[in-house]
Design a protein around this motif. Structure first.
Motif, mmCIF file in Angstrom:
data_model
loop_
_atom_site.group_PDB
_atom_site.id
_atom_site.type_symbol
_atom_site.label_atom_id
_atom_site.label_comp_id
_atom_site.label_asym_id
_atom_site.label_seq_id
_atom_site.Cartn_x
_atom_site.Cartn_y
_atom_site.Cartn_z
ATOM 1 N N GLY A 60 73.511 37.947 17.728
ATOM 2 C CA GLY A 60 74.608 36.988 17.788
ATOM 3 C C GLY A 60 75.084 36.789 19.206
ATOM 4 O O GLY A 60 74.459 37.253 20.168
ATOM 5 N N THR A 61 76.204 36.112 19.343
ATOM 6 C CA THR A 61 76.813 35.842 20.642
ATOM 7 C C THR A 61 78.114 36.609 20.754
ATOM 8 O O THR A 61 78.964 36.542 19.864
ATOM 9 C CB THR A 61 77.083 34.347 20.834
ATOM 10 N N VAL A 62 78.245 37.337 21.840
ATOM 11 C CA VAL A 62 79.434 38.150 22.084
ATOM 12 C C VAL A 62 80.068 37.693 23.386
ATOM 13 O O VAL A 62 79.387 37.543 24.411
ATOM 14 C CB VAL A 62 79.082 39.649 22.173
ATOM 15 N N GLU A 63 81.377 37.469 23.332
ATOM 16 C CA GLU A 63 82.112 37.084 24.532
ATOM 17 C C GLU A 63 82.793 38.305 25.121
ATOM 18 O O GLU A 63 83.432 39.079 24.389
ATOM 19 C CB GLU A 63 83.155 36.018 24.210
ATOM 20 N N ASP A 85 75.905 33.080 29.465
ATOM 21 C CA ASP A 85 76.641 31.843 29.713
ATOM 22 C C ASP A 85 77.948 32.197 30.429
ATOM 23 O O ASP A 85 78.794 32.888 29.840
ATOM 24 C CB ASP A 85 76.933 31.127 28.398
ATOM 25 N N PRO A 86 78.132 31.788 31.696
ATOM 26 C CA PRO A 86 77.192 31.003 32.497
ATOM 27 C C PRO A 86 75.998 31.841 32.965
ATOM 28 O O PRO A 86 76.110 33.060 33.106
ATOM 29 C CB PRO A 86 78.046 30.550 33.689
ATOM 30 N N VAL A 87 74.896 31.163 33.217
ATOM 31 C CA VAL A 87 73.674 31.871 33.608
ATOM 32 C C VAL A 87 73.871 32.650 34.896
ATOM 33 O O VAL A 87 73.340 33.753 35.064
ATOM 34 C CB VAL A 87 72.506 30.865 33.754
ATOM 35 N N GLN A 88 74.663 32.106 35.821
ATOM 36 C CA GLN A 88 74.875 32.751 37.118
ATOM 37 C C GLN A 88 76.113 33.645 37.127
ATOM 38 O O GLN A 88 76.679 33.914 38.190
ATOM 39 C CB GLN A 88 75.006 31.679 38.211
ATOM 40 N N LEU A 98 70.070 42.133 32.962
ATOM 41 C CA LEU A 98 69.987 41.701 31.572
ATOM 42 C C LEU A 98 69.301 40.334 31.469
ATOM 43 O O LEU A 98 68.491 40.105 30.542
ATOM 44 C CB LEU A 98 71.385 41.646 30.959
ATOM 45 N N TYR A 99 69.597 39.440 32.397
ATOM 46 C CA TYR A 99 68.926 38.136 32.410
ATOM 47 C C TYR A 99 67.419 38.314 32.594
ATOM 48 O O TYR A 99 66.611 37.664 31.922
ATOM 49 C CB TYR A 99 69.511 37.268 33.529
ATOM 50 N N ARG A 106 79.574 35.073 28.225
ATOM 51 C CA ARG A 106 79.047 35.206 26.872
ATOM 52 C C ARG A 106 77.623 35.733 26.942
ATOM 53 O O ARG A 106 76.851 35.333 27.821
ATOM 54 C CB ARG A 106 79.059 33.862 26.133
ATOM 55 N N LEU A 107 77.269 36.592 26.004
ATOM 56 C CA LEU A 107 75.940 37.183 25.947
ATOM 57 C C LEU A 107 75.361 36.902 24.564
ATOM 58 O O LEU A 107 76.019 37.161 23.546
ATOM 59 C CB LEU A 107 76.027 38.679 26.221
ATOM 60 N N THR A 108 74.151 36.377 24.524
ATOM 61 C CA THR A 108 73.483 36.094 23.253
ATOM 62 C C THR A 108 72.205 36.913 23.152
ATOM 63 O O THR A 108 71.309 36.798 24.003
ATOM 64 C CB THR A 108 73.150 34.590 23.126
#
Length: 453
Positions: A117-120, A147-150, A139-140, A157-159
């Motif tokens: 899932g997505t965790v903020e 999100d954001p990628v940078q 992690l990227y 946010r991490l998905t």
């Protein structure tokens, strides 16, 4: 008799002055560093486990709440024993409040990467300037959605996709050892384990904290290989569930032991471990260099202040969380002192080097901020306001100085709840014990004089 004081847990706090040398036994709660690592490993393990003497404080409450968002069941209704049951599979979405806890900010995202899932991740305003970029970059590189990628820090946010391949990683851990620890803790659950290499402008700070992580992993059957300097390899496999008892927090012992030193008294901390990876254990060496008598006895660690304090030149790179309390002692030492090797603490709860130089100088000290530390020249201090910057270690430093400098007022004592709930009450109890000791000593002296006459 102890000078009247305000034992408040919020708002301005007039630091109590010690009317006599501090003589006390101070029993401390469990280690924050051990507690949060134990919680993470219990959440990642192959079955239920129990944690005894876990620290009850803001940082550990935030960690428990964060793990619950990821599907971990934690029964902490019994304050003495927490029961942790890991999920069969990490899942769910939600928001994790990191507060100002570095361990939550840096240990939980590598676990959240295992969710589907997505965790903020959010936190206090001060947490948003704490560095996280190297961990998020890692992690990227592992294929985790950001999100954001940078993103370089909170909020983000991490998905996850339900699993992480793992494998080799390059991480610049110059600003925090927690990047390494966070990845090591979760690495065994990645499909290929993890192979981390540090490459950065400076060495990794606070290495004892990484040693603690490795020791706790190995205790649970995880294979960790140290094949070369600045390289850590974790093999994939299960993390064995283990019931644990958390040792006292040795970093939180520092202000209480310093109280014995600065007042030329004596403080005992029971249950001091004979073998430990806690960086706070360095306080024994540090106080010895100031000229204090330090003894590990069956009753615990006993520190006795000796007059006068001796000048020191200390590299605190591996135990940088002790810097504020050590700086308080250095500020009143009648010889020049220097603290070095701690440039990375500019990225802790606040820029601790700038904060310490500012607040100590406002009390009349002669402190010069350097690139990697602080230098001190002898000065007589006076009372005044002492800002804590919402930093528990800064509050510890102010409390220590207030013991011998009348009129030191901290803007907020509640920040100490980050790692020690009820700090001011424990501080007051230490001084109450000292008053009782002084009264007993005076009574014994009077009796002896009567016998002599």
């Amino acid at each position: 008799m102890v000078i009247p004081r305000r034992a408040l847990e919020s708002g301005p706090w007039a630091a109590p002055v010690a009317a006599e040398p501090v003589h006390a036994t101070v029993r401390l709660p469990g280690s924050k560093s051990e507690t949060n690592r134990a919680l993470v490993l219990a959440a990642l393990s192959d079955g239920p486990s129990q944690i005894r003497n876990g620290l009850e404080a803001r940082d550990t409450r935030l960690m428990r709440d964060a793990l619950r968002v990821l599907g971990v069941t934690i029964d902490d209704s019994d304050a003495g024993v927490w029961r942790v049951t890991p999920p069969a599979r990490f899942s769910g979405s939600g928001t994790i409040d990191c507060g100002l806890a570095g361990t939550v900010m840096r240990f939980v995202p590598p676990i959240a990467a295992l969710t589907d899932g997505t965790v903020e991740f959010t936190g206090d305003a001060a947490a948003e300037v704490r560095p996280m970029g190297p961990l998020l970059d890692a992690l990227y590189d592992l294929g985790v959605g950001l999100d954001p990628v940078q993103a370089t820090g909170l909020p983000f946010r991490l998905t996850g996709t339900g699993e992480v391949a793992g494998g080799p990683l390059i991480v610049d851990a110059s600003t925090s050892s927690q990047y390494i620890s966070g990845l090591l803790l979760a690495g065994a659950r990645y499909r290929n384990g993890i192979d981390i290499r540090h490459r950065g402008a400076t060495t990794v700070p606070s290495r004892p904290n990484i040693d603690m992580t490795i020791s706790m992993l190995r205790e649970r059957g995880v294979h960790v290989e140290l094949s070369a300097p600045d390289r850590w390899i974790v093999a994939p496999g299960p993390i064995r569930a283990k019931d644990v008892t958390i040792a006292p927090d040795l970093s939180n012992a520092a202000p209480f032991l310093a109280a014995g030193v600065i007042t030329m008294g004596s403080v005992t901390v029971p249950d001091w471990p004979t073998v430990t990876d806690q960086p706070g254990d360095h306080i024994r060496r540090i106080l010895t260099e100031f000229g204090s008598r330090v003894e590990l006895t069956p009753a615990g660690l006993v520190v006795t202040g000796q007059y006068p304090l001796q000048g020191v030149d200390l590299d605190l790179h591996d135990c940088s969380e002790l810097t504020p309390v050590v700086a308080a002692l250095a500020a009143i030492t009648p010889e020049p002192c220097r603290i070095r090797g701690v440039a990375h603490i500019r990225g802790h709860e606040t820029d601790r080097l700038k904060a310490l130089a500012t607040e100590l100088n406002q009390l009349g000290a002669h402190v010069r901020e350097e690139s990697d530390g602080l230098s001190f020249r002898p000065r007589v201090l006076h009372g005044g306001d002492f800002a804590t910057y919402a930093d528990h270690r800064m509050a510890h430093a102010g409390a220590v100085l207030g013991l011998i400098v009348d009129g030191v007022v901290l803007d907020d004592i509640s920040c100490t709840s980050k790692t020690m709930t009820g700090f001011s009450a424990l501080w007051d109890d230490m001084l109450d014990q000292s008053a009782e000791y002084a009264f007993g000593q005076s009574g014994a002296d009077a009796q002896a004089q009567g016998q002599d006459s």
